[in-house]
Write a protein that holds these residues in place. Structure first.
Motif, short mmCIF file in Angstrom:
data_model
loop_
_atom_site.label_atom_id
_atom_site.label_comp_id
_atom_site.label_asym_id
_atom_site.label_seq_id
_atom_site.Cartn_x
_atom_site.Cartn_y
_atom_site.Cartn_z
N UNK A 134 -3.66 6.59 -9.69
CA UNK A 134 -3.89 5.22 -9.24
C UNK A 134 -2.55 4.54 -8.96
N UNK A 135 -1.60 4.71 -9.89
CA UNK A 135 -0.29 4.09 -9.74
C UNK A 135 0.51 4.73 -8.61
N UNK A 136 0.57 6.07 -8.57
CA UNK A 136 1.42 6.72 -7.57
C UNK A 136 0.87 6.54 -6.15
N UNK A 137 -0.43 6.69 -5.99
CA UNK A 137 -1.03 6.49 -4.67
C UNK A 137 -0.92 5.02 -4.28
N UNK A 138 -1.18 4.12 -5.22
CA UNK A 138 -1.09 2.70 -4.94
C UNK A 138 0.31 2.26 -4.55
N UNK A 139 1.32 2.78 -5.24
CA UNK A 139 2.71 2.43 -4.90
C UNK A 139 3.09 2.93 -3.51
N UNK A 140 2.71 4.16 -3.19
CA UNK A 140 3.01 4.69 -1.86
C UNK A 140 2.31 3.90 -0.77
N UNK A 141 1.06 3.56 -1.02
CA UNK A 141 0.28 2.78 -0.06
C UNK A 141 0.85 1.37 0.09
N UNK A 142 1.25 0.77 -1.03
CA UNK A 142 1.86 -0.57 -0.97
C UNK A 142 3.15 -0.53 -0.17
N UNK A 143 3.95 0.51 -0.39
CA UNK A 143 5.19 0.64 0.37
C UNK A 143 4.93 0.71 1.86
N UNK A 144 3.99 1.55 2.25
CA UNK A 144 3.68 1.70 3.68
C UNK A 144 3.08 0.42 4.25
N UNK A 145 2.09 -0.13 3.57
CA UNK A 145 1.36 -1.26 4.14
C UNK A 145 2.15 -2.57 4.13
N UNK A 146 2.94 -2.80 3.11
CA UNK A 146 3.73 -4.03 3.08
C UNK A 146 5.02 -3.90 3.87
N UNK A 147 5.70 -2.75 3.75
CA UNK A 147 6.99 -2.57 4.42
C UNK A 147 6.83 -2.27 5.91
N UNK A 148 5.80 -1.54 6.28
CA UNK A 148 5.58 -1.20 7.69
C UNK A 148 4.41 -1.98 8.31
N UNK A 149 3.34 -2.18 7.54
CA UNK A 149 2.14 -2.83 8.07
C UNK A 149 2.33 -4.30 8.39
N UNK A 150 2.96 -5.04 7.49
CA UNK A 150 3.17 -6.47 7.77
C UNK A 150 4.07 -6.69 8.99
N UNK A 151 5.18 -5.95 9.13
CA UNK A 151 5.95 -6.10 10.38
C UNK A 151 5.15 -5.70 11.62
N UNK A 152 4.27 -4.72 11.49
CA UNK A 152 3.40 -4.34 12.61
C UNK A 152 2.51 -5.52 13.00
N UNK A 153 1.91 -6.19 12.02
CA UNK A 153 1.09 -7.36 12.33
C UNK A 153 1.92 -8.48 12.96
#
Length: 169
Positions: A134-153
């Motif tokens: 839960x922690x490792x998948x969540x951290x990786x997903x948070x990294x991708x979605x916040x660091x790359x996803x928000x700039x994409x939006x």
């Protein structure tokens, strides 16, 4: 979608999103499967905030990536389900800065449980394995979605050609 029907343009957009998602997942030489993941394509799961037609594109792209990249049938089903649910939830949000939250939560819970089950099956060892994944998948997903996803939006909202189609600001 602002219209009640799925147009040819929506289908083409969904197809492009599916192709880009699958290609990013299969071609990038970074961890895409397992307990520690940094699946760059998951940054695209924020796109339903502006474009509901991204929902089927993300689901198909994830399914194809998992089908071609993972030998586990459960990953084909539950990995795809996590991305689909995240995309559906994201499409209902009102605040763009919250768009990364659904992919993080859905993947941490669903993919974290899936990986824990693959690791230990069931029994008392499942819950510690789930907590770790839960922690490792969540951290990786948070990294991708916040660091790359928000700039994409942000980029989508600033792009004049795309901005005309965006349904929320």
């Amino acid at each position: 979608m602002s219209q009640s029907r799925f147009t040819t343009r929506h289908m083409a957009t969904a197809g492009i999103i599916a192709a880009v998602y699958a290609a990013l997942t299969l071609l990038l030489p970074i961890p895409q499967y397992g307990g520690i993941q940094f699946r760059v394509a998951e940054a695209m799961t924020v796109l339903p905030f502006f474009f509901p037609e991204a929902i089927p594109g993300l689901a198909v792209g994830c399914f194809l990536a998992n089908l071609l990249g993972s030998p586990f049938v459960l990953d084909w089903v539950f990995g795809t389900l996590a991305t689909l649910l995240a995309a559906l939830w994201t499409s209902r949000l009102k605040n763009r800065y919250l768009a990364p939250v659904p992919p993080v939560v859905c993947n941490a819970v669903i993919v974290g449980a899936e990986i824990a089950w693959f690791s230990v099956q069931d029994g008392a060892a499942f819950w510690p394995a789930f907590g770790l994944n839960f922690v490792t998948v969540g951290l990786g997903e948070a990294g991708v979605c916040f660091v790359l996803g928000l700039p994409l939006l942000h980029w989508v909202s600033q792009n004049k050609a795309l901005c005309r189609r965006a349904v929320k600001s």
